[in-house]
Design a protein around this motif. Sequence first.
Motif, PDB file in Angstrom:
ATOM      1  N   VAL A  55      67.720  59.413  15.598  1.00 56.59           N
ATOM      2  CA  VAL A  55      69.745  59.033  15.564  1.00 56.59           C
ATOM      3  C   VAL A  55      70.186  58.854  16.550  1.00 56.59           C
ATOM      4  CG1 VAL A  55      69.571  61.799  14.945  1.00 56.59           C
ATOM      5  CG2 VAL A  55      69.323  61.824  17.086  1.00 56.59           C
ATOM      6  N   ALA A  56      71.555  58.481  17.027  1.00 58.31           N
ATOM      7  CA  ALA A  56      72.765  58.234  18.121  1.00 58.31           C
ATOM      8  C   ALA A  56      73.052  58.648  19.309  1.00 58.31           C
ATOM      9  CB  ALA A  56      72.213  56.194  18.082  1.00 58.31           C
ATOM     10  N   LEU A  57      73.177  58.995  20.052  1.00 56.62           N
ATOM     11  CA  LEU A  57      74.551  59.550  20.721  1.00 56.62           C
ATOM     12  C   LEU A  57      74.963  58.476  21.278  1.00 56.62           C
ATOM     13  CD1 LEU A  57      75.773  61.901  22.615  1.00 56.62           C
ATOM     14  CD2 LEU A  57      74.490  61.435  24.469  1.00 56.62           C
ATOM     15  N   LEU A  58      76.452  58.750  20.980  1.00 58.43           N
ATOM     16  CA  LEU A  58      77.266  57.383  21.224  1.00 58.43           C
ATOM     17  C   LEU A  58      78.291  58.226  23.073  1.00 58.43           C
ATOM     18  CD1 LEU A  58      78.957  54.974  21.442  1.00 58.43           C
ATOM     19  CD2 LEU A  58      80.616  55.415  19.988  1.00 58.43           C
ATOM     20  N   ALA A  59      78.199  57.453  23.590  1.00 55.19           N
ATOM     21  CA  ALA A  59      78.282  58.326  24.609  1.00 55.19           C
ATOM     22  C   ALA A  59      79.106  57.252  25.880  1.00 55.19           C
ATOM     23  CB  ALA A  59      77.755  58.788  25.810  1.00 55.19           C
ATOM     24  N   VAL A  60      80.199  56.907  25.333  1.00 60.52           N
ATOM     25  CA  VAL A  60      80.766  56.077  26.340  1.00 60.52           C
ATOM     26  C   VAL A  60      82.189  56.398  26.113  1.00 60.52           C
ATOM     27  CG1 VAL A  60      79.798  53.873  25.747  1.00 60.52           C
ATOM     28  CG2 VAL A  60      81.520  54.764  24.430  1.00 60.52           C
ATOM     29  N   ALA A  61      83.083  56.280  27.320  1.00 55.86           N
ATOM     30  CA  ALA A  61      84.325  56.641  27.577  1.00 55.86           C
ATOM     31  C   ALA A  61      85.440  56.010  26.223  1.00 55.86           C
ATOM     32  CB  ALA A  61      85.256  55.686  28.585  1.00 55.86           C
ATOM     33  N   TYR A  62      86.868  56.310  25.173  1.00 56.22           N
ATOM     34  CA  TYR A  62      86.900  55.988  24.258  1.00 56.22           C
ATOM     35  C   TYR A  62      87.563  54.885  23.966  1.00 56.22           C
ATOM     36  CZ  TYR A  62      90.909  55.997  20.688  1.00 56.22           C
ATOM     37  OH  TYR A  62      91.563  55.890  19.676  1.00 56.22           O
ATOM     38  N   GLU A  63      87.631  54.267  25.277  1.00 57.10           N
ATOM     39  CA  GLU A  63      87.821  52.871  25.651  1.00 57.10           C
ATOM     40  C   GLU A  63      87.021  52.163  25.092  1.00 57.10           C
ATOM     41  OE1 GLU A  63      88.825  54.980  28.425  1.00 57.10           O
ATOM     42  OE2 GLU A  63      90.683  55.519  27.482  1.00 57.10           O
ATOM     43  N   GLY A  64      85.992  52.645  26.008  1.00 55.24           N
ATOM     44  CA  GLY A  64      84.946  51.235  24.988  1.00 55.24           C
ATOM     45  C   GLY A  64      84.013  50.995  23.908  1.00 55.24           C
ATOM     46  N   VAL A  65      84.936  52.838  22.612  1.00 56.92           N
ATOM     47  CA  VAL A  65      83.805  52.734  21.184  1.00 56.92           C
ATOM     48  C   VAL A  65      83.606  51.702  20.945  1.00 56.92           C
ATOM     49  CG1 VAL A  65      84.163  53.684  19.569  1.00 56.92           C
ATOM     50  CG2 VAL A  65      84.413  55.439  21.737  1.00 56.92           C
ATOM     51  N   GLU A  66      84.874  50.858  20.636  1.00 54.42           N
ATOM     52  CA  GLU A  66      84.690  49.377  19.778  1.00 54.42           C
ATOM     53  C   GLU A  66      84.409  48.494  20.280  1.00 54.42           C
ATOM     54  OE1 GLU A  66      88.394  46.462  17.601  1.00 54.42           O
ATOM     55  OE2 GLU A  66      88.527  48.212  17.845  1.00 54.42           O
ATOM     56  N   ALA A  67      83.949  48.371  21.553  1.00 58.61           N
ATOM     57  CA  ALA A  67      83.310  47.154  22.758  1.00 58.61           C
ATOM     58  C   ALA A  67      81.642  47.637  22.459  1.00 58.61           C
ATOM     59  CB  ALA A  67      83.687  47.265  23.592  1.00 58.61           C
ATOM     60  N   ALA A  68      81.399  48.911  22.511  1.00 57.25           N
ATOM     61  CA  ALA A  68      79.855  49.417  22.817  1.00 57.25           C
ATOM     62  C   ALA A  68      79.337  49.282  20.915  1.00 57.25           C
ATOM     63  CB  ALA A  68      79.913  51.276  23.249  1.00 57.25           C
ATOM     64  N   LEU A  69      80.160  49.904  20.089  1.00 61.41           N
ATOM     65  CA  LEU A  69      79.882  49.364  18.738  1.00 61.41           C
ATOM     66  C   LEU A  69      79.170  48.379  17.984  1.00 61.41           C
ATOM     67  CD1 LEU A  69      82.082  52.038  17.008  1.00 61.41           C
ATOM     68  CD2 LEU A  69      79.852  52.297  17.316  1.00 61.41           C
ATOM     69  N   GLU A  70      80.184  47.734  19.181  1.00 63.29           N
ATOM     70  CA  GLU A  70      80.447  46.051  18.300  1.00 63.29           C
ATOM     71  C   GLU A  70      78.750  45.261  18.446  1.00 63.29           C
ATOM     72  OE1 GLU A  70      82.714  41.602  19.291  1.00 63.29           O
ATOM     73  OE2 GLU A  70      83.314  43.286  18.797  1.00 63.29           O
ATOM     74  N   ALA A  71      78.645  45.929  20.713  1.00 67.22           N
ATOM     75  CA  ALA A  71      77.127  45.413  20.643  1.00 67.22           C
ATOM     76  C   ALA A  71      76.053  45.862  20.737  1.00 67.22           C
ATOM     77  CB  ALA A  71      77.769  45.684  22.570  1.00 67.22           C
ATOM     78  N   ALA A  72      76.473  47.136  20.009  1.00 69.56           N
ATOM     79  CA  ALA A  72      74.929  48.012  19.422  1.00 69.56           C
ATOM     80  C   ALA A  72      74.994  47.935  18.196  1.00 69.56           C
ATOM     81  CB  ALA A  72      75.116  49.440  19.162  1.00 69.56           C
ATOM     82  N   GLY A  73      75.950  46.092  17.420  1.00 70.69           N
ATOM     83  CA  GLY A  73      75.246  46.492  16.280  1.00 70.69           C
ATOM     84  C   GLY A  73      75.970  46.883  14.853  1.00 70.69           C
ATOM     85  N   ALA A  74      77.069  47.864  15.334  1.00 68.45           N
ATOM     86  CA  ALA A  74      77.570  48.480  13.756  1.00 68.45           C
ATOM     87  C   ALA A  74      78.334  47.402  13.023  1.00 68.45           C
ATOM     88  CB  ALA A  74      78.616  49.295  14.928  1.00 68.45           C
ATOM     89  N   ALA A  75      78.554  46.331  13.478  1.00 64.82           N
ATOM     90  CA  ALA A  75      79.549  45.643  12.771  1.00 64.82           C
ATOM     91  C   ALA A  75      78.757  44.875  11.798  1.00 64.82           C
ATOM     92  CB  ALA A  75      80.183  44.387  13.693  1.00 64.82           C
ATOM     93  N   GLU A  76      77.040  44.624  11.776  1.00 65.60           N
ATOM     94  CA  GLU A  76      75.506  44.514  10.930  1.00 65.60           C
ATOM     95  C   GLU A  76      75.338  45.555  10.062  1.00 65.60           C
ATOM     96  OE1 GLU A  76      73.261  42.735  13.089  1.00 65.60           O
ATOM     97  OE2 GLU A  76      74.791  41.133  14.292  1.00 65.60           O
ATOM     98  N   GLY A  77      76.256  46.505  10.076  1.00 61.64           N
ATOM     99  CA  GLY A  77      75.980  47.972   9.404  1.00 61.64           C
ATOM    100  C   GLY A  77      74.287  48.906   9.677  1.00 61.64           C
ATOM    101  N   THR A  78      74.264  48.828  11.216  1.00 63.98           N
ATOM    102  CA  THR A  78      72.844  49.230  11.531  1.00 63.98           C
ATOM    103  C   THR A  78      73.514  50.061  11.855  1.00 63.98           C
ATOM    104  OG1 THR A  78      73.361  48.303  13.949  1.00 63.98           O
ATOM    105  CG2 THR A  78      72.130  47.285  12.298  1.00 63.98           C
ATOM    106  N   LEU A  79      74.436  50.895  12.672  1.00 64.21           N
ATOM    107  CA  LEU A  79      74.946  52.101  12.958  1.00 64.21           C
ATOM    108  C   LEU A  79      75.727  53.125  11.406  1.00 64.21           C
ATOM    109  CD1 LEU A  79      76.411  51.753  16.299  1.00 64.21           C
ATOM    110  CD2 LEU A  79      74.209  52.888  15.580  1.00 64.21           C
TER     111      LEU A  79
END
Length: 85
Positions: A61-85
């Motif tokens: 499991v993963a905890l996304l613990a970033v400020a709302y303003e940083g969600v998109e950038a954090a997910l992109e850096a984490a690889g969400a665009a590649e379907g990893t999350l």
Amino acid sequence: MRIGVLGTGRMADALGTQWARAGHDLFIGGRSRPKAQALAARIGHGARAGSLREAAGFGEVALLAVAYEGVEAALEAAGAAEGTL
């Protein structure tokens, strides 16, 4: 349980500390590797640190613990665009 924590702020610290004390295996990921390493050291109990992408891929499991303003950038850096999350 293996938990990837995405973020290095207060929420990551509070929840990560309790989860580590309960025996869970943590990987702290942050935009800043030194901040992630400092949080992992503070949490102790074998917590490791690295990038957001490493943390996202680490856990059951993963905890996304970033400020709302940083969600998109954090997910992109984490690889969400590649379907990893």
